[in-house]
Design a protein around this motif. Structure first.
Motif, short mmCIF file in Angstrom:
data_model
loop_
_atom_site.label_atom_id
_atom_site.label_comp_id
_atom_site.label_asym_id
_atom_site.label_seq_id
_atom_site.Cartn_x
_atom_site.Cartn_y
_atom_site.Cartn_z
N MET A 1 0.85 -1.19 0.00
CA MET A 1 0.00 0.00 0.00
C MET A 1 0.89 1.24 0.00
SD MET A 1 -1.23 0.50 3.96
CE MET A 1 0.00 0.95 5.20
N ARG A 2 0.29 2.39 -0.35
CA ARG A 2 1.01 3.66 -0.30
C ARG A 2 0.88 4.29 1.09
NH1 ARG A 2 -1.85 7.25 -4.32
NH2 ARG A 2 -3.62 6.15 -3.39
N ALA A 3 1.98 4.89 1.55
CA ALA A 3 1.98 5.53 2.86
C ALA A 3 2.96 6.70 2.84
CB ALA A 3 2.38 4.54 3.94
N PHE A 4 2.56 7.81 3.46
CA PHE A 4 3.42 8.99 3.54
C PHE A 4 4.19 8.89 4.86
CE2 PHE A 4 4.22 13.61 4.07
CZ PHE A 4 4.79 13.86 2.83
N GLN A 5 5.49 8.64 4.76
CA GLN A 5 6.25 8.24 5.94
C GLN A 5 7.44 9.13 6.24
OE1 GLN A 5 7.17 4.08 4.94
NE2 GLN A 5 5.55 3.45 6.36
N ILE A 6 7.75 9.20 7.54
CA ILE A 6 9.00 9.79 8.01
C ILE A 6 9.98 8.64 8.24
CG2 ILE A 6 10.12 10.99 9.94
CD1 ILE A 6 7.58 12.60 10.30
N PRO A 53 6.48 9.38 17.59
CA PRO A 53 7.03 8.02 17.66
C PRO A 53 8.43 7.96 17.05
CG PRO A 53 5.39 8.18 15.93
CD PRO A 53 5.40 9.51 16.61
N ALA A 54 9.12 6.87 17.32
CA ALA A 54 10.44 6.68 16.71
C ALA A 54 10.27 6.33 15.23
CB ALA A 54 11.19 5.55 17.42
N PRO A 55 11.06 6.95 14.34
CA PRO A 55 10.95 6.62 12.92
C PRO A 55 11.51 5.21 12.65
CG PRO A 55 12.72 8.21 13.31
CD PRO A 55 12.02 8.02 14.61
N PRO A 56 11.06 4.59 11.57
CA PRO A 56 10.12 5.11 10.57
C PRO A 56 8.68 4.97 11.04
CG PRO A 56 10.83 2.91 9.97
CD PRO A 56 11.61 3.26 11.20
N PHE A 57 7.83 5.93 10.63
CA PHE A 57 6.40 5.83 10.92
C PHE A 57 5.62 6.60 9.86
CE2 PHE A 57 7.82 9.62 13.19
CZ PHE A 57 6.81 10.54 12.95
N THR A 58 4.34 6.25 9.76
CA THR A 58 3.45 6.92 8.82
C THR A 58 2.79 8.09 9.51
OG1 THR A 58 3.01 4.86 7.62
CG2 THR A 58 1.40 6.62 7.37
N MET A 59 2.78 9.24 8.83
CA MET A 59 2.20 10.45 9.40
C MET A 59 0.67 10.40 9.34
SD MET A 59 4.71 13.49 8.04
CE MET A 59 3.86 14.64 9.14
N GLN A 89 -0.86 8.68 14.72
CA GLN A 89 0.00 8.44 13.55
C GLN A 89 -0.73 7.43 12.67
OE1 GLN A 89 3.28 5.56 13.93
NE2 GLN A 89 2.92 5.60 16.14
N GLY A 90 -0.28 7.29 11.41
CA GLY A 90 -0.79 6.25 10.54
C GLY A 90 -1.92 6.63 9.61
N GLY A 91 -2.35 7.88 9.63
CA GLY A 91 -3.51 8.27 8.84
C GLY A 91 -3.24 8.52 7.37
N LEU A 92 -2.01 8.88 7.02
CA LEU A 92 -1.69 9.20 5.63
C LEU A 92 -1.24 7.94 4.90
CD1 LEU A 92 0.04 12.67 6.01
CD2 LEU A 92 -2.17 12.19 4.95
N ALA A 93 -2.14 6.98 4.82
CA ALA A 93 -1.87 5.71 4.16
C ALA A 93 -3.21 5.13 3.69
CB ALA A 93 -1.18 4.73 5.11
#
Length: 320
Positions: A1-6, A53-59, A89-93
């Motif tokens: 899936m697509r996710a906008f991540q840090i 949160p500690a990266p990596p994570f989805t914004m 966190q996790g909404g931009l996916a």
């Protein structure tokens, strides 16, 4: 899936491919339809937000979509239910897994874009003004940053609660947005002295402040005896230092408000507030002001609009 991540705090967030998440015990998985952006997202990019949160994570902190899977032994609405979640966190996916006890079922009349723009902004202002400050009909409320995501809802809710609302923002365009939300008086932070204007209007009883810095100092000096000041955030970048002797002399109370924190120790404060707010929405008493909607592919542009301070109300990202 697509996710906008840090991926790290040394690099900019980016749209990438991630594995489809599987919900654990006590979790639901949502097929995301929309995600509201917040100033806290900008702080997360730099690792400066209190709950980063500690990266990596989805914004993406607040999400609206449809439940498409339940974790084992999870009590939650059934698959197919339209919901919103304060995720953190996790909404931009395209999909995300979130605690089931944070789920809010959406009324049929609420579209996904409004739902994604609703929880944090309205929830923060309602808990701040109703539960914390006990704003009373006939009192004077000063809202700083009054055209921003949370500030605009404070204007709207303050007016609904019967207060006289003074809205402070930068420039005529933003002030007109605040006027449309119900503000009785306007202050242009670029050209007018906050203290002088407020004093001429009889002083203020409650200050709603997502800005901090010099605006906090000016608002503090405009307070009536027994005023309540609500630090909501520090968009100016400056955390104000509060002279305790002045608090004493004027019997002023300063009440910090971190809406998400209540989910950890008094979740009923949030759920009761959201229940009231959703009733107001269904009755047509409140309506999110959404400045612009972006597709997931333009999430970076959406965040830049927020960073530039050119937005009013909320910025929302949709996920197809």
């Amino acid at each position: 899936m697509r996710a906008f991540q840090i991926k790290s705090f040394d690099t900019l967030p980016e749209l990438s491919h991630a594995e489809m998440p599987k919900p654990g015990s006590g979790e639901i998985r949502i097929k995301t339809e929309s995600c509201g952006l917040n100033f806290a997202d900008l702080l997360m990019i730099e690792g400066k937000y209190q709950d980063t949160p500690a990266p990596p994570f989805t914004m993406g902190m607040e999400v609206a979509g449809v439940i498409d899977a339940l974790g084992p032994d999870t009590a939650a609405p059934p698959v197919g239910t339209r919901v919103a979640v304060f995720a953190g966190q996790g909404g931009l996916a395209e999909y995300g897994c979130f605690p089931a006890d944070r789920v809010v079922e959406l009324p049929e009349t609420m579209n996904p874009t409004d739902a994604a723009a609703f929880q944090i902004a309205y929830g923060t202002s309602h808990v701040a003004l109703d539960y914390k400050a006990r704003l009373q009909r006939g009192e004077t409320l000063l809202v700083l940053g009054a055209a921003g995501g949370v500030g605009l809802t404070a204007v709207e809710i303050g007016k609904l609660m019967g207060a006289t609302v003074i809205a402070c923002a930068r420039g005529n365009d933003k002030l007109e947005v605040a006027r449309a939300a119900g503000a009785d008086h306007l202050i242009d932070a670029k050209t007018q002295d906050i203290r002088d204007v407020c004093k001429a209007l009889g002083g203020v009883d409650v200050v709603y402040d997502p800005i901090g810095g010099d605006q906090f100092k000016a608002a503090f000096r405009a307070c009536n005896p027994e005023a309540r000041i609500l630090p909501i955030g520090f968009a100016s970048g400056e955390v104000p230092q509060i002279p305790a002797n002045h608090l004493l002399v004027k019997n002023i109370s300063v009440m910090g408000l971190y809406w998400g924190g209540y989910l950890k120790f008094r979740p009923e404060i949030v759920t009761n507030s959201l229940r009231t707010l959703l009733e107001w929405y269904e009755a047509g008493r409140i309506k999110p002001h959404i400045c612009q909607v972006f597709p997931l592919e333009q999430a970076a542009d959406a965040l830049e609009l927020l960073r530039s301070r050119k937005s009013t109300g909320k910025v929302v990202v949709t996920i197809d």
